[in-house]
Design an enzyme around this catalytic site. Structure first.
Site, PDB file in Angstrom:
ATOM      1  N   HIS A  32       0.957  -1.296   0.060  1.00  0.00           N
ATOM      2  CA  HIS A  32       0.058   0.108   0.020  1.00  0.00           C
ATOM      3  C   HIS A  32       0.749   1.324  -0.052  1.00  0.00           C
ATOM      4  O   HIS A  32       0.767   1.956  -0.940  1.00  0.00           O
ATOM      5  CB  HIS A  32      -1.006  -0.047   1.307  1.00  0.00           C
ATOM      6  CG  HIS A  32      -1.930  -1.183   1.213  1.00  0.00           C
ATOM      7  ND1 HIS A  32      -2.752  -1.452   0.234  1.00  0.00           N
ATOM      8  CD2 HIS A  32      -2.193  -2.202   2.255  1.00  0.00           C
ATOM      9  CE1 HIS A  32      -3.457  -2.630   0.359  1.00  0.00           C
ATOM     10  NE2 HIS A  32      -3.176  -3.055   1.709  1.00  0.00           N
ATOM     11  N   ASP A  86      -5.190  -8.316  -3.206  1.00  0.00           N
ATOM     12  CA  ASP A  86      -5.365  -7.906  -1.842  1.00  0.00           C
ATOM     13  C   ASP A  86      -6.583  -8.641  -1.309  1.00  0.00           C
ATOM     14  O   ASP A  86      -6.599  -9.833  -1.284  1.00  0.00           O
ATOM     15  CB  ASP A  86      -5.249  -6.400  -1.550  1.00  0.00           C
ATOM     16  CG  ASP A  86      -5.442  -6.149  -0.011  1.00  0.00           C
ATOM     17  OD1 ASP A  86      -5.464  -7.098   0.923  1.00  0.00           O
ATOM     18  OD2 ASP A  86      -5.398  -4.966   0.334  1.00  0.00           O
TER      19      ASP A  86
END
Length: 446
Positions: free
Chosen positions: A268, A319
């Site tokens: 991220h 994810d």
């Protein structure tokens, strides 16, 4: 003698698209020869019509989050309210149900052209925190699920020891925790790599691993020469809590404890300071962007372009599996940057495909994958150039078509180790992937 010969109607070779490429696979599942200018299929060759690219690397996955798809779209909220739904699903998983779910999820990935997954694995123990008879039963279930679905896996076994700075794990998190980093390292040390599986490490986040335990995880990864991943600055709340507890950012805390470096990937990397970006780039720490999840959870848009310019290699992951589509992840990274900057063209299609292939595999400890070249692993996928999304553009613009128009639905073939895993859009090992998903998800939603 080659094991098999494929004829690629069009092949992306990293910087351009080449028509008519013959590819021979050796007995050890690698590319033995690659010959351009072959305008007709050689006798006995398997014909792959469309654009063939190296197998895609999904550098960040939580397989069980696939059971949350659509469920978490009911109502509103934040990352933190979404997390409560995630805990509920996690509580229902056993080694058997996790195997069935992960097998179906990894088969879905194969249908999307993914040949290697980085599984960020923190669901270690039984509910309440008691170890299974085999302390690695959940990790072994994931490794076997990948084998059953035919793809490679880097199991990023994750240290998760606290609920936040100075806080013990809550009732949901107890099954994530080994108690200490030393106990984590002892358990992980019993895992063994296989032909299709590597063992890596992960720090869940700076809020989930106390500062005095970070070096133990980093040292284990360094001694094993294994990939090390970490959720980093996904939420501003994490940054604020870290500042309150340690007087620095999460990136600075990781740097102080030896976590950053070329084998490390921050996942991220969304809410960063200029100093953070300099630390990550200067240490060649990678960045895994997960745009479809980051937008689904309203996390924000990370400074991917600035990170890459500073020296941080980029990879991509699905994810939470809001969708499983690495082409969409690549497209979204560029389009997010356009929305943020209000200018176009931050990455070429070639650069975005490189993030989805070579750089993603490297982040997972497989630098010999992600390229169509002699000696590389014979892992590749073919994208149709004649679907309603991809028909029309010139074949030489295949990379642009793949990144900016195609979707996972346009994947026609996936080959792993030279063996056809997905043929004409059908999985050869899991005959009915939708049924497998529906059945396994129903079993864990409770």
């Amino acid at each position: 003698m080659p094991l098999k010969t494929y004829w690629l109607e069009h092949a992306w070779l990293g910087a351009h698209v080449e028509p008519g490429v013959a590819l021979e696979v050796s007995e050890d599942g690698r590319i033995a020869t690659l010959t351009s200018g072959v305008h007709a299929p050689p006798r006995g060759a398997e014909v792959l019509r469309g654009l063939t690219v190296p197998g895609l690397a999904n550098a960040h996955s939580h397989a069980f989050h696939r059971a949350l798809r659509s469920l978490v779209q009911v109502g509103s909220g934040t990352f933190w309210t979404w997390r409560e739904f995630m805990y509920q699903v996690a509580q229902n998983l056993t080694p058997d149900t996790y195997y069935a779910l992960a097998r179906a999820v990894y088969a879905e990935m194969a249908l999307a052209g993914i040949t290697n997954v980085g599984e960020f694995h923190y669901l270690h123990h039984a509910p309440g925190g008691a170890p299974y008879a085999d302390p690695n039963a959940m990790g072994e279930a994931l490794i076997e699920a990948a084998a059953a679905a035919g793809i490679r896996i880097t199991l990023l076994d994750t240290a998760y020891l606290s609920a936040g700075f100075g806080r013990e794990p809550n009732e949901h998190q107890r099954r994530f925790s080994d108690g200490t980093a030393d106990a984590w390292a002892e358990r992980v040390g019993a895992l063994r790599p296989r032909e299709h599986a590597l063992i890596g490490a992960a720090v869940h986040s700076v809020r989930a691993v106390p500062a005095d335990q970070l070096a133990t995880v980093a040292r284990w990864a360094d001694e094993q020469r294994a990939p090390l991943h970490v959720h980093l600055s996904e939420q501003t709340a994490e940054n604020e809590a870290c500042q309150a507890a340690h007087g620095c950012t999460p990136t600075e805390l990781l740097a102080e404890n030896g976590v950053l470096g070329p084998r490390t990937t921050g996942v991220h990397n969304t809410h960063l300071t200029d100093l953070d970006i300099g630390l990550l780039g200067g240490t060649r720490t990678g960045t895994c962007m997960c745009p479809t999840t980051e937008r689904d959870l309203a996390d924000g848009i990370g400074p991917a372009r600035r990170l890459q310019q500073a020296g941080s290699p980029l990879s991509l992951g699905s994810d939470s599996h809001a969708v499983i589509d690495l082409l969409e992840e690549a497209r979204a990274m560029e389009l997010n940057e356009r929305l943020s900057s209000r200018t176009r063209g931050h990455w070429t299609a070639n650069a975005l495909l490189t993030a989805a292939t070579a750089d993603g595999h490297a982040a997972l400890g497989l630098p010999d994958a992600g390229r169509l070249e002699t000696g590389a692993l014979a892992d590749f996928t073919t994208i149709a150039l004649d679907s309603v999304r991809t028909a029309g553009p010139l074949p030489r613009l295949g990379a642009e078509t793949a990144v900016f128009a195609a979707s996972a639905s346009d994947v026609r073939h996936t080959v792993v180790g030279g063996r056809h895993l997905v043929r004409d859009g059908a999985h050869t090992l899991v005959p009915d992937v939708p049924a497998a998903l529906a059945e396994s998800i129903a079993a864990v939603r409770g």
